[in-house]
Motif scaffolding. Sequence first.
Motif, short mmCIF file in Angstrom:
data_model
loop_
_atom_site.label_atom_id
_atom_site.label_comp_id
_atom_site.label_asym_id
_atom_site.label_seq_id
_atom_site.Cartn_x
_atom_site.Cartn_y
_atom_site.Cartn_z
N ASP A 281 0.51 -1.32 -0.30
CA ASP A 281 -0.06 0.23 0.12
C ASP A 281 1.17 1.33 0.23
OD1 ASP A 281 -2.14 -2.21 0.82
OD2 ASP A 281 -3.62 -0.09 0.86
N VAL A 282 1.78 1.12 0.59
CA VAL A 282 3.14 2.66 0.48
C VAL A 282 3.58 2.55 -1.06
CG1 VAL A 282 3.03 2.65 2.66
CG2 VAL A 282 4.76 2.03 2.44
N ILE A 283 4.03 1.38 -1.08
CA ILE A 283 4.63 1.05 -2.76
C ILE A 283 3.94 1.59 -3.81
CG2 ILE A 283 5.95 -0.48 -4.29
CD1 ILE A 283 6.37 -2.20 -1.77
N ILE A 284 2.67 1.13 -3.79
CA ILE A 284 2.27 1.64 -4.52
C ILE A 284 0.35 1.81 -3.36
CG2 ILE A 284 1.24 -0.03 -6.06
CD1 ILE A 284 1.42 3.23 -7.92
N PRO A 285 -0.05 3.23 -3.37
CA PRO A 285 -1.57 3.03 -3.00
C PRO A 285 -2.23 2.02 -3.60
CG PRO A 285 -0.94 4.90 -2.51
CD PRO A 285 0.39 4.47 -3.41
N ALA A 286 -3.87 2.23 -3.50
CA ALA A 286 -4.88 1.39 -4.38
C ALA A 286 -5.39 2.10 -5.48
CB ALA A 286 -5.59 1.06 -3.59
N LYS A 287 -5.73 3.31 -5.39
CA LYS A 287 -6.54 4.40 -5.71
C LYS A 287 -5.53 4.87 -7.32
CE LYS A 287 -3.59 8.69 -3.24
NZ LYS A 287 -4.00 9.24 -2.67
N VAL B 54 5.54 5.36 -6.52
CA VAL B 54 5.92 4.63 -6.20
C VAL B 54 6.62 5.05 -5.29
CG1 VAL B 54 8.57 4.71 -6.79
CG2 VAL B 54 7.75 2.77 -6.73
N LEU B 55 6.44 4.75 -3.50
CA LEU B 55 6.63 4.01 -2.54
C LEU B 55 6.64 5.78 -1.71
CD1 LEU B 55 10.07 2.68 -2.93
CD2 LEU B 55 8.36 1.81 -0.81
N GLU C 267 0.68 -7.03 -8.40
CA GLU C 267 1.26 -6.57 -9.05
C GLU C 267 1.92 -5.62 -9.74
OE1 GLU C 267 1.42 -9.98 -11.07
OE2 GLU C 267 2.80 -9.16 -13.02
N GLN C 268 1.22 -4.47 -9.55
CA GLN C 268 1.85 -2.90 -9.73
C GLN C 268 2.65 -2.11 -8.99
OE1 GLN C 268 -1.93 -4.16 -9.49
NE2 GLN C 268 -3.07 -3.14 -10.78
N ALA C 269 3.31 -3.48 -7.39
CA ALA C 269 4.17 -3.14 -6.69
C ALA C 269 5.48 -2.47 -7.68
CB ALA C 269 4.06 -3.38 -5.57
N ALA C 270 5.09 -4.72 -7.90
CA ALA C 270 7.07 -4.91 -8.46
C ALA C 270 6.80 -3.66 -9.99
CB ALA C 270 6.81 -5.96 -8.81
N LEU C 271 5.77 -3.56 -10.69
CA LEU C 271 6.06 -3.01 -11.46
C LEU C 271 6.14 -1.18 -11.45
CD1 LEU C 271 3.10 -4.96 -13.55
CD2 LEU C 271 5.41 -4.72 -14.25
N ALA C 272 5.91 -0.68 -10.47
CA ALA C 272 6.23 0.63 -10.18
C ALA C 272 7.48 0.96 -9.65
CB ALA C 272 4.93 0.94 -9.14
N ILE D 119 -0.60 3.04 6.10
CA ILE D 119 -0.31 4.15 5.76
C ILE D 119 -1.31 4.19 4.51
CG2 ILE D 119 0.73 6.21 5.41
CD1 ILE D 119 3.28 4.96 6.24
N GLY D 120 -2.10 5.07 4.91
CA GLY D 120 -2.98 5.41 3.32
C GLY D 120 -3.92 4.48 2.95
N ARG D 121 -4.53 3.05 3.66
CA ARG D 121 -5.33 2.31 3.25
C ARG D 121 -6.45 2.47 2.44
NH1 ARG D 121 -4.86 -3.00 1.20
NH2 ARG D 121 -6.81 -4.55 1.69
N MET D 122 -7.29 3.03 3.19
CA MET D 122 -8.98 3.57 3.73
C MET D 122 -8.52 5.19 3.10
SD MET D 122 -11.15 2.30 5.79
CE MET D 122 -11.52 0.23 6.32
N GLY D 123 -7.73 5.82 2.26
CA GLY D 123 -7.71 7.32 2.14
C GLY D 123 -7.04 8.09 2.27
N SER D 124 -6.74 8.77 2.79
CA SER D 124 -6.09 9.82 3.24
C SER D 124 -4.21 9.79 4.08
CB SER D 124 -6.45 11.13 4.23
OG SER D 124 -5.39 12.04 4.75
N THR D 125 -3.40 10.07 3.82
CA THR D 125 -2.22 9.28 4.18
C THR D 125 -2.11 9.59 5.30
OG1 THR D 125 -1.11 10.75 3.67
CG2 THR D 125 -0.72 8.99 2.13
N SER D 126 -2.67 10.47 6.24
CA SER D 126 -2.84 10.89 7.38
C SER D 126 -3.88 10.26 8.49
CB SER D 126 -2.86 12.39 7.80
OG SER D 126 -4.07 13.31 6.69
#
Lengths: 162, 456
Positions: free
Chosen positions: A16-22, A36-37, A67-72, B419-426
């Motif tokens: 999730d920190v490597i590439i957030p789901a959004k 990335v990150l 897989e987008q984490a490795a790709l990013a 961090i940021g799992r459900m939206g804002s990173t804060s």
Amino acid sequence: MLKGRVWKFGDDVDTDVIIPAKYLRSVDQTVWPKHVLEGLDPSFSLKVKLGDIIVAGKNFGCGSSREQAALAIKWAGVAAVIAESFARIFFRNAINNGLPLIECRGISKLVEEGEVIAVDLDRGEVRTNNGMLRSVPLPPFLQEIVNSGGLVEYYKARKKVH
Amino acid sequence: MHVQKKATIVELVGLSSYSLYRKFLNLTTQICEGRRFLMAMTISEKILARASGRDRVEPGEYVVGKIDLAMIHDLTGPLTLNVLKEVGYDRPWDTDRVVIILDHQVPANSTVTAALHKQLREYAKKYGLKNYHDVGRQGVCHQILAESYVKPGMLVVGADSHTCSLGALGAFATGIGSTEMASVFITGELWFRVPETIKFEITGKMEKGVSAKDLILKIIGTVGVDGARYCAAEFTGNGIANMSMDGRLTICNMAIEMGGKTGIMNPDRRTLDYTGVKAASVASDSDAEYMKVIGVDLEELEPQVAIPHSVDNVKLVSEAGEITADQVFIGSCTNGRLEDLEAAARILKGRKVSPGTRLVVIPASKKVYIEAEARGYIKIFMDADGVVCNPNCGPCLGGHMGILADGENCVSTSNRNFIGRMGSTSSKVYLVSPETAAATAIEGKLADPRKYFGGR
């Protein structure tokens, strides 16, 4: 043999920190390396240069199967990831997408951020300013996939599927 | 030209590596020969041995297994289809063994999501896939797999890390990436490293207000987020025998949060009833070898909470201090099943959600939704001023239906507080049981649910 400048990260760097789901929703795949990150260092994508190497602690890439984490990481120009240990699915995804990685005990204490290290993927060796570390290289059939540039290139090169 | 129906390892690893690999296997077999009839196997080893056509397998070996079931969804599936397109061959090896489920953002919440859904829909149509679950015919993928597809002894892969949930049904089920899923679609096989197994021996009975989620949080808090890395986590003991299938799915669901390749349980009468199977042919031998055995006593278990931003940062709810809840989420592949909704409804019945708190409830599947409605739980949530959404992943991974603003807290029954799992990173996500979530919704801050059951 790869040579590159080191960026250091800690333990349990999750996907999730490597590439957030959004950003995963995007069909424009150039978006991924730009973020990335981002969760750990918002300016990382601007600082990282082609051929740089990520060095991290234990359990790198834990969390989702994206897989987008490795790709990013690969598309941001990173030449290899070296960590104390990898989370399982990230490990597989990196191999299947031709992102070289080495599991290397002791690496995170031995290298400094910004130093240039040399990596021999075939032998599983990492040369740093403070000495050399040896790890177990990937089994041959996995090496072959990485060397092909990933599973897709591997298939294409062998035309196994037509 | 079609790929051979019975694909061999050659498609996956190439001829030269294959012969190396065979030599390696022969050597291993010779070494093991003497012990072959002496050594017992775990359920995971038995399933991988059967799927790879071997008498036995040992932890650390690489094997190629035939896949019984392969699942993709709307977030990882399109990448699989792109890879297939690039390779130039996109027919699945067996149309009956492929399951496609829309669940991450359903119904489509943007033109981009709509395009991803359309891509999967058209692929399913192209090959006449009967196991395709479109809007209104679906739910969270792992719940759909549990309700309709997975049987004990199967080797299951899903392009989603929480595929390990299905181990609760006595299957070997694990998450894989999108590209390797493409190779599964082509060959029907995949390489596996046979995992070591950690046995968790669960004994005793939980007090009211404490549930399966508290148990798995307690375990992860103890062993850490990489405590079972690359291992199979096998849960056993009378604590599991007495647990419902819903609870068992919650436990196996979070095996990945300690790095596990799968969570798994030996099938019993309850498993057979749930899966509609007459007899199960696979279970761990009583003298199987384990890397580690960890015992957990349920009598002492209290409500647990995983504090941001790590799933192993686990504390007792009673000792976590004051944590206000801007939002409470009850749902996800971890805790969106009927038993979870029942537990929350019991607490929320006749009560109201705190004015400063938003309650989002998402049943995990259509079947769960219909049953919850029939039993009056949906009305209880609505009467309490909660909102009930259609079955899908919802806000769990920041998709939609409850994204968090800067600085907001969500007390959630889901499985990740990154961090940021459900939206804002804060923003911050606190992971709890459905009981604790319901009590928290009423009080507006993290609350111990035991008092709603006459406890402390």
